[in-house]
Design an enzyme around this catalytic site. Structure first.
Site, PDB file in Angstrom:
ATOM      1  N   GLU A 210      -0.485   4.899  -0.477  1.00 22.61           N
ATOM      2  CA  GLU A 210      -1.252   6.141  -0.692  1.00 22.61           C
ATOM      3  C   GLU A 210      -0.340   7.354  -0.545  1.00 22.61           C
ATOM      4  O   GLU A 210       0.499   7.414   0.359  1.00 22.61           O
ATOM      5  CB  GLU A 210      -2.403   6.224   0.307  1.00 22.61           C
ATOM      6  CG  GLU A 210      -3.529   5.261  -0.033  1.00 22.61           C
ATOM      7  CD  GLU A 210      -4.642   5.265   1.005  1.00 22.61           C
ATOM      8  OE1 GLU A 210      -4.358   5.573   2.171  1.00 22.61           O
ATOM      9  OE2 GLU A 210      -5.776   4.955   0.626  1.00 22.61           O
TER      10      GLU A 210
ATOM     11  N   LYS B 100      -2.786   0.281 -24.672  1.00 20.98           N
ATOM     12  CA  LYS B 100      -3.201   0.190 -26.075  1.00 20.98           C
ATOM     13  C   LYS B 100      -1.931   0.241 -26.942  1.00 20.98           C
ATOM     14  O   LYS B 100      -1.094  -0.628 -26.796  1.00 20.98           O
ATOM     15  CB  LYS B 100      -4.247   1.254 -26.371  1.00 20.98           C
ATOM     16  CG  LYS B 100      -5.533   1.013 -25.545  1.00 20.98           C
ATOM     17  CD  LYS B 100      -6.634   2.037 -25.770  1.00 20.98           C
ATOM     18  CE  LYS B 100      -7.817   1.769 -24.847  1.00 20.98           C
ATOM     19  NZ  LYS B 100      -8.868   2.814 -24.957  1.00 20.98           N
TER      20      LYS B 100
ATOM     21  N   ARG C 208      -2.456  -2.889 -18.232  1.00 16.60           N
ATOM     22  CA  ARG C 208      -3.681  -2.078 -18.174  1.00 16.60           C
ATOM     23  C   ARG C 208      -3.510  -1.004 -17.109  1.00 16.60           C
ATOM     24  O   ARG C 208      -3.245  -1.310 -15.945  1.00 16.60           O
ATOM     25  CB  ARG C 208      -4.891  -2.935 -17.806  1.00 16.60           C
ATOM     26  CG  ARG C 208      -5.057  -4.184 -18.627  1.00 16.60           C
ATOM     27  CD  ARG C 208      -6.457  -4.732 -18.529  1.00 16.60           C
ATOM     28  NE  ARG C 208      -7.326  -3.895 -19.307  1.00 16.60           N
ATOM     29  CZ  ARG C 208      -7.421  -3.954 -20.634  1.00 16.60           C
ATOM     30  NH1 ARG C 208      -6.708  -4.823 -21.328  1.00 16.60           N
ATOM     31  NH2 ARG C 208      -8.228  -3.145 -21.280  1.00 16.60           N
TER      32      ARG C 208
ATOM     33  N   TYR D 187       0.842  -1.205   0.000  1.00 15.78           N
ATOM     34  CA  TYR D 187       0.000   0.000   0.000  1.00 15.78           C
ATOM     35  C   TYR D 187       0.865   1.238   0.000  1.00 15.78           C
ATOM     36  O   TYR D 187       1.836   1.310   0.744  1.00 15.78           O
ATOM     37  CB  TYR D 187      -0.912   0.019   1.245  1.00 15.78           C
ATOM     38  CG  TYR D 187      -2.359  -0.003   0.849  1.00 15.78           C
ATOM     39  CD1 TYR D 187      -2.932   1.111   0.225  1.00 15.78           C
ATOM     40  CD2 TYR D 187      -3.139  -1.137   1.010  1.00 15.78           C
ATOM     41  CE1 TYR D 187      -4.245   1.097  -0.202  1.00 15.78           C
ATOM     42  CE2 TYR D 187      -4.452  -1.161   0.584  1.00 15.78           C
ATOM     43  CZ  TYR D 187      -5.005  -0.038  -0.027  1.00 15.78           C
ATOM     44  OH  TYR D 187      -6.293  -0.060  -0.459  1.00 15.78           O
TER      45      TYR D 187
ATOM     46  N   ASP E 198      -7.058  13.440 -25.008  1.00 15.91           N
ATOM     47  CA  ASP E 198      -7.086  12.044 -24.574  1.00 15.91           C
ATOM     48  C   ASP E 198      -6.456  11.189 -25.680  1.00 15.91           C
ATOM     49  O   ASP E 198      -7.065  10.969 -26.723  1.00 15.91           O
ATOM     50  CB  ASP E 198      -8.537  11.644 -24.316  1.00 15.91           C
ATOM     51  CG  ASP E 198      -8.695  10.188 -23.925  1.00 15.91           C
ATOM     52  OD1 ASP E 198      -7.705   9.435 -24.001  1.00 15.91           O
ATOM     53  OD2 ASP E 198      -9.823   9.796 -23.550  1.00 15.91           O
TER      54      ASP E 198
ATOM     55  N   THR F  10      -4.360   5.796 -21.734  1.00 14.70           N
ATOM     56  CA  THR F  10      -4.236   4.464 -21.166  1.00 14.70           C
ATOM     57  C   THR F  10      -2.783   4.059 -21.386  1.00 14.70           C
ATOM     58  O   THR F  10      -2.060   4.689 -22.160  1.00 14.70           O
ATOM     59  CB  THR F  10      -5.131   3.435 -21.875  1.00 14.70           C
ATOM     60  OG1 THR F  10      -4.735   3.367 -23.246  1.00 14.70           O
ATOM     61  CG2 THR F  10      -6.608   3.817 -21.794  1.00 14.70           C
TER      62      THR F  10
HETATM   63  C1  LIG Z   1      -9.861   3.199 -24.082  1.00 11.59           C
HETATM   64  C2  LIG Z   1     -10.165   4.640 -23.910  1.00 11.59           C
HETATM   65  C3  LIG Z   1     -10.398   5.202 -22.651  1.00 11.59           C
HETATM   66  C4  LIG Z   1     -10.655   4.402 -21.395  1.00 11.59           C
HETATM   67  O1  LIG Z   1      -9.775   3.506 -21.031  1.00 11.59           O
HETATM   68  P1  LIG Z   1     -10.130   2.332 -19.988  1.00 11.59           P
HETATM   69  O2  LIG Z   1      -8.784   1.903 -19.576  1.00 11.59           O
HETATM   70  O3  LIG Z   1     -10.906   1.321 -20.760  1.00 11.59           O
HETATM   71  O4  LIG Z   1     -10.925   2.924 -18.875  1.00 11.59           O
HETATM   72  C5  LIG Z   1     -10.530   6.576 -22.556  1.00 11.59           C
HETATM   73  N1  LIG Z   1     -10.467   7.352 -23.641  1.00 11.59           N
HETATM   74  C6  LIG Z   1     -10.297   6.853 -24.875  1.00 11.59           C
HETATM   75  C7  LIG Z   1     -10.241   7.782 -26.049  1.00 11.59           C
HETATM   76  C8  LIG Z   1     -10.159   5.477 -25.058  1.00 11.59           C
HETATM   77  O5  LIG Z   1     -10.010   4.991 -26.290  1.00 11.59           O
END
Ligand SMILES: *Cc1c(COP(=O)(O)O)cnc(C)c1O
Length: 423
Positions: free
Chosen positions: A56, A229, A235, A54, A200, A226
């Protein structure tokens, strides 16, 4: 002895499911645009005893003792993220992309504030203010779209909506959009109305890191991503921002939204960021785009219609309407044939989201296996054969065997131990 021997001994049911999933990932052509294969190194770091701790707070300012090594790991991940993307500050604690975005709302807005994001049916994400998401329920979320004629983001509409409604937060970045996002244009619009700009880059952060897509770092107030990807880490989620927003972002993630960070994930992220700084990853990211273009050409030659007429990034949206087939049965038949993708709405889709007109295809995972443009043309032919034979189980089985053969020639990262028993 196998790498899961303890799971096998303790929990045969879970062992069995993981083993089957390993085989599925090894023997199928994975075209889900948000998925990838992490390296053995990332798998090991993510599966480590760091999950036991942990922590925090932030490095040097924790609430529990015993952080000597955890601080080092989190600092490394932050330093590597800043160096790779050229950011002033990074927060590597968000549990995933959605909580990372929520932390940005929490830093810049209070419930009821106006925000402006891209509509989900036009390629935006749930967390960009779509009505079923808390970001659409707790905020006055307005949505912009793509143009009907070009299927490209309607920047004039974004500017007009921003001018009229003066959002606190403008959100750009996409989940199903095959073209370059013009971050400079978004930054101009945000500046003109005094909005904070969130870019994003969840899908494209690996491409951005390698210069295969323009970077928003210098123009965005905050960049969210993220880590799993195109960036090819475990993840997780990450935020990067200018120095002036560092405090607000850090406070918003902890204690604003989360408790203890997932330290095993942070270690995996640190490893992935080191990998992403290598020449091999640079070549990988550019090959992802070259492969997407090759897949696009192969599909167009087979008579498919691509939304926007092609791609500049890692993904394609295929409108199956001219083939007389909806997206869902096509995706299901493709899965039977070992080609895994998702059905997806196309802009202005006359069909329902649960049974839309298109499929979304991406090249990050197949490129991690070392496949190139020639293999993309072969995959386009597989897809064409499946779409012509949706109800012909014999032909789907024939394609599945050919898919497994192709996969056997390109061992997947993290699954090298399965080499030789594909089928
Ligand atoms: C995949 C994605 C997210 C969210 O990601 P998670 O890890 O699934 O919560 C946010 N914004 C965009 C543009 C995405 O493609």
């Amino acid at each position: 002895m196998n790498h899961l021997n303890a799971v096998q001994a303790t929990d045969p049911a879970v062992f069995d499911l993981i083993t089957r999933e390993e085989k599925r990932q090894a023997t199928s052509i994975r075209l889900i645009a948000s998925e990838n294969y992490v390296s053995q190194a990332v798998l090991q770091a993510s599966g480590s005893v760091l999950t036991n701790k942990y922590s925090e707070g932030y490095a040097g300012r924790r609430y529990y003792e015993g952080q000597e090594e955890i601080d080092g790991i989190e600092r490394l991940a932050i330093e590597r993220a800043c160096a790779l993307f050229g950011a002033d500050h990074a927060n590597v604690q968000p549990y995933s992309g959605s909580p990372a975005n929520l932390a940005v709302y929490n830093a810049f807005c209070v419930p009821g504030d106006t925000v402006l994001g891209m509509g989900l049916p036009h390629g935006g994400h749930l967390t960009h203010g779509w009505k079923v998401s808390v970001t659409g329920k707790w905020f006055n979320a307005l949505q912009y779209s793509v143009r009907k004629d070009t299927e490209l983001i309607d920047y004039d509409e974004v500017a007009a909506l921003a001018k009229e409604h003066k959002p606190k937060l403008l959100i750009c970045g996409t989940t199903a959009y095959p073209r370059i996002v013009d971050f400079d244009r978004f930054a101009q619009i945000a500046r003109d109305v005094g909005a904070a700009l969130l870019c994003d880059i969840a899908h494209i952060s690996g491409l951005v890191a390698a210069g295969a897509h323009p970077s928003p770092i210098s123009v965005a107030d905050v960049v969210s991503t993220t880590t799993h990807k195109t960036l090819r880490g475990p993840r997780g989620g990450m935020l990067m921002c200018k120095e002036e927003h560092k405090k607000a972002i850090d406070r918003s993630v902890f204690p604003g939204l989360q408790g203890g960070p997932h330290n095993h994930t942070t270690a995996g992220v640190a490893v992935a960021l080191a990998e992403a700084a290598t020449p091999a990853f640079h070549a990988y990211a550019h090959q992802v785009v070259a492969n997407a273009k090759a897949l696009a050409t192969g599909l167009e030659e087979a008579g498919f219609r691509l939304v926007t007429g092609g791609t500049d990034n890692h993904l394609l949206l295929v409108d199956l309407t001219p083939r007389g087939v909806p997206g869902k049965p096509a995706a299901q038949a493709l899965n039977k044939a070992g080609v895994v993708c998702n059905y997806n709405s196309i802009p202005y889709d006359p069909r329902k989201p649960f049974d839309p007109s298109g499929i979304r295809l991406g090249t990050p995972a197949v490129t991690s296996r070392g496949m190139g443009e020639e293999e993309m043309r072969a995959i386009a032919r597989f897809i064409d054969r499946v779409v012509k034979n949706l109800d012909n189980d014999g032909e789907l089985e024939t394609v599945r065997r050919e898919v497994a053969e192709l996969c056997a020639a390109f061992p997947a990262p993290g699954l090298e131990h399965l080499q030789g028993d594909a089928g």
